[in-house]
Motif scaffolding. Structure first.
Motif, PDB file in Angstrom:
ATOM      1  N   MET A  41      71.731 -28.837  54.600  1.00  0.00           N
ATOM      2  CA  MET A  41      70.551 -29.681  54.434  1.00  0.00           C
ATOM      3  C   MET A  41      69.253 -29.006  54.889  1.00  0.00           C
ATOM      4  N   GLY A  42      69.227 -27.681  54.900  1.00  0.00           N
ATOM      5  CA  GLY A  42      68.058 -26.952  55.369  1.00  0.00           C
ATOM      6  C   GLY A  42      66.803 -27.171  54.541  1.00  0.00           C
ATOM      7  N   ASN A  43      66.959 -27.598  53.288  1.00  0.00           N
ATOM      8  CA  ASN A  43      65.768 -27.837  52.476  1.00  0.00           C
ATOM      9  C   ASN A  43      64.969 -29.042  52.955  1.00  0.00           C
ATOM     10  N   MET A  44      65.485 -29.741  53.978  1.00  0.00           N
ATOM     11  CA  MET A  44      64.718 -30.837  54.571  1.00  0.00           C
ATOM     12  C   MET A  44      63.815 -30.363  55.705  1.00  0.00           C
ATOM     13  N   PHE A  45      63.886 -29.073  56.047  1.00  0.00           N
ATOM     14  CA  PHE A  45      62.980 -28.548  57.056  1.00  0.00           C
ATOM     15  C   PHE A  45      61.553 -28.498  56.511  1.00  0.00           C
ATOM     16  N   PRO A  46      60.546 -28.617  57.380  1.00  0.00           N
ATOM     17  CA  PRO A  46      59.149 -28.454  56.932  1.00  0.00           C
ATOM     18  C   PRO A  46      58.919 -27.053  56.373  1.00  0.00           C
ATOM     19  N   ASN A  47      57.863 -26.916  55.627  1.00  0.00           N
ATOM     20  CA  ASN A  47      57.549 -25.642  54.996  1.00  0.00           C
ATOM     21  C   ASN A  47      56.928 -24.681  56.001  1.00  0.00           C
ATOM     22  N   PHE A  48      57.728 -23.698  56.430  1.00  0.00           N
ATOM     23  CA  PHE A  48      57.273 -22.641  57.322  1.00  0.00           C
ATOM     24  C   PHE A  48      56.585 -23.170  58.578  1.00  0.00           C
ATOM     25  N   GLN A  49      57.271 -24.105  59.238  1.00  0.00           N
ATOM     26  CA  GLN A  49      56.843 -24.565  60.556  1.00  0.00           C
ATOM     27  C   GLN A  49      57.964 -24.259  61.541  1.00  0.00           C
ATOM     28  N   PRO A  50      57.625 -23.871  62.775  1.00  0.00           N
ATOM     29  CA  PRO A  50      58.634 -23.366  63.720  1.00  0.00           C
ATOM     30  C   PRO A  50      59.407 -24.484  64.431  1.00  0.00           C
ATOM     31  N   VAL A  51      60.219 -25.229  63.689  1.00  0.00           N
ATOM     32  CA  VAL A  51      60.953 -26.338  64.305  1.00  0.00           C
ATOM     33  C   VAL A  51      62.364 -25.936  64.699  1.00  0.00           C
ATOM     34  N   THR A  52      62.795 -24.703  64.393  1.00  0.00           N
ATOM     35  CA  THR A  52      64.145 -24.277  64.738  1.00  0.00           C
ATOM     36  C   THR A  52      64.094 -22.937  65.464  1.00  0.00           C
ATOM     37  N   TYR A  53      65.267 -22.497  65.892  1.00  0.00           N
ATOM     38  CA  TYR A  53      65.401 -21.206  66.560  1.00  0.00           C
ATOM     39  C   TYR A  53      64.931 -20.057  65.670  1.00  0.00           C
ATOM     40  N   ARG A  54      64.851 -20.270  64.356  1.00  0.00           N
ATOM     41  CA  ARG A  54      64.433 -19.208  63.440  1.00  0.00           C
ATOM     42  C   ARG A  54      62.926 -18.940  63.475  1.00  0.00           C
ATOM     43  N   GLY A  55      62.174 -19.825  64.126  1.00  0.00           N
ATOM     44  CA  GLY A  55      60.731 -19.714  64.080  1.00  0.00           C
ATOM     45  C   GLY A  55      60.193 -20.332  62.804  1.00  0.00           C
ATOM     46  N   PRO A  56      59.018 -19.904  62.335  1.00  0.00           N
ATOM     47  CA  PRO A  56      58.459 -20.475  61.096  1.00  0.00           C
ATOM     48  C   PRO A  56      59.383 -20.200  59.915  1.00  0.00           C
ATOM     49  N   SER A  57      59.965 -21.254  59.374  1.00  0.00           N
ATOM     50  CA  SER A  57      60.897 -21.112  58.253  1.00  0.00           C
ATOM     51  C   SER A  57      60.983 -22.445  57.537  1.00  0.00           C
TER      52      SER A  57
END
Length: 511
Positions: A293-309
């Motif tokens: 369900m990663g396509n529910m992440f914001p567009n290139f905002q650092p909300v996960t351990y990956r940083g802006p993604s």
């Protein structure tokens, strides 16, 4: 798959005969080669049976597979509902779903057809071959029950997506008489679904199963959902409302460990996979396949351990978000289904996201939370049936069959109580107002779980996010695209390539 196995092993056998014949090993050629993976030699042990049903479960994960750049198969059933939108718009197939301009070549349509029929094909192999295996009878019965559930689950998607569809119940090969099957009527498809699920009920499955395999409760839940759907459009078998209520009541009355979670955070807590509220889910583990369900992440905002993604290709449509009562716990930041702020890189300082995003499938263990770094291993399952839906199925079906009574009211109130919403007294409802109250809760409780589109079709009604009323399906304007739904949208097109390959298929009207 069956054809490829025979073809490849045939070439291997031919080469071996030539080689060993030259060596004069005639006695050896009379021995059975244990490495030959033909259906006749594979389906011989209990281990083979377990491996075969495991393949069907694995195939069911097609729902989470990719569908081109910045898109996944699961978006197929979200984008046309009007409850979501995109902030990337870089996938033309996904854009066509949002704008209701999809056609027979849309990638998601093709992927769902292929995914569904692969599940059906491998379930058919299990049902054809496992009965002949000399193994523990109870184990065999359970495997066959699981296969019938999964085949019914797949056909239930197919009949709601395309209407009349090919009904294939035996393994296929190029020599099969029905290698080019025609479309069977929806009534025939539903008849098979009900038969499969009824037989699965008697397969000796456990009431619940924390390993994620099909359980008795899952079978009854799917059967209740099937009956509810048959009572609506296009079959309109209204007597099925009573059947749906009765089957959902069996789950409610025998719930045992099944319960509503106390908080919405527990719904997406990977440590609670296959427990409590989760009746049946698609299984994900980072070692095999991580949550899709990663396509529910914001567009290139650092909300996960990956940083802006992230891609931002599925975000809530703002009017749908606004349709939740401000006191509804499901609307509260990082408590319910949405979040408007998060911790930088998953565990750092809190920052504002600028708009609401979907929190319902967000895994705080994998992605991080305040002061706690994420594990980077997303083992959260994708829910197919939650107990919340059982309560809503019962409330709706019981009202349709008998009017708003205390039991139906209690089921609806349980959903609203957890959301910390006041529920008017039972006496204030009539059949119509109670009906729409349940429909509203379905839109708000089950959003982003691939269910709302099918509610729109079976009801021929759509929740209007700005008025709170229910519009007729035909003519309703999706606010994410300002496009009106048409009669043709009640069904999706069959994939063009399937029609080209199979002269027995016809296209749905309007495509």
């Amino acid at each position: 798959m069956k054809i490829n196995i025979k073809y490849n092993t045939g070439k291997i056998i031919g080469f071996a005969v030539l080689l060993l014949g030259a060596m004069g090993c005639s006695d050896f050629l009379e021995e059975q080669d244990p490495s030959n993976l033909q259906p006749e030699s594979f389906y011989t042990t209990a281990t083979h049976a377990e491996s075969a049903i495991a393949a069907v479960y694995a195939d069911a994960r097609f729902v989470g597979n990719g569908a081109g750049i910045f898109s996944s198969n699961w978006q197929f059933l979200l984008a046309p509902t009007g409850t979501t939108t995109t902030e990337t718009a870089q996938n033309s197939d996904l854009n066509n779903l949002y704008s209701l301009s999809y056609d027979a070549n849309t990638l998601h349509v093709r992927n769902w057809w292929r995914g569904i029929y692969k599940v059906i094909a491998n379930a058919n192999l299990v049902l054809e071959n496992v009965p002949g295996i000399d193994m523990d009878e109870a184990q065999r019965d359970k495997i066959l029950g699981e296969a019938r559930f999964l085949r019914a689950w797949a056909y239930f998607y197919a009949v709601r997506i395309w209407g009349d569809v090919p009904l294939i119940t035996l393994p296929q090969s190029a020599t099969s008489e029905d290698f080019f099957p025609e479309r069977s009527s929806q009534q025939e498809v539903y008849s098979l679904i009900v038969t499969d699920l009824t037989e699965a009920e008697g397969a000796g499955l456990p009431w619940t199963d924390e390993s994620g395999r099909v359980s008795q409760a899952a079978v009854k839940t799917l059967l209740a959902k099937v009956y509810l759907t048959m009572a609506g459009e296009p079959l309109n078998e209204t007597a099925r409302y009573a059947d749906a209520a009765a089957k959902a009541k069996e789950v409610i009355d025998n719930a045992g460990p099944i319960r509503l979670f106390d908080s919405y955070l527990e719904v997406h807590d990977e440590t609670l996979n296959n427990m409590g509220e989760h009746i049946f889910s698609l299984q994900y583990n980072d070692l095999v396949a991580s949550n899709p369900m990663g396509n529910m992440f914001p567009n290139f905002q650092p909300v996960t351990y990956r940083g802006p993604s992230g891609t931002g290709s599925t975000i809530p449509q703002i009017d749908f978000y606004d349709s939740f009562d401000d006191t509804d716990l499901r609307k509260q930041n990082r408590e319910g289904w949405f979040y408007t702020s998060y911790f930088e890189n998953g565990s750092g300082e809190l920052f504002d996201l600028g708009k609401p995003y979907i929190f319902k499938h967000f895994n705080v263990i994998a992605n991080g939370t305040q002061g706690v770094e994420g594990t980077a291993k997303d083992n959260l399952n994708l829910p197919i049936f939650r107990y919340a839906e059982v309560l809503l199925i019962y409330a709706e079906a019981e009202n349709e069959a008998n009017g708003p009574g205390q039991a139906a009211y209690d089921a609806l109130k349980a959903i609203r109580d957890r959301a910390q919403l006041d529920t008017p007294a039972l006496a204030s409802f009539d059949k119509q107002t109670f009906r729409e109250a349940v429909w509203t809760e379905r839109w708000h409780e089950l959003c982003f779980e691939l269910k709302i589109w099918f509610d729109m079709v079976r009801l021929k009604k759509v929740y209007n996010s700005t008025t709170g009323a229910f519009d007729d399906f035909v003519g309703h304007v999706n606010l994410n695209s300002d496009q009106a739904l048409q009669e043709k949208h009640l069904l999706f097109p069959l994939p063009e390539q399937e029609i080209i390959n199979n002269p027995g298929l016809t296209q749905n009207p309007g495509y």
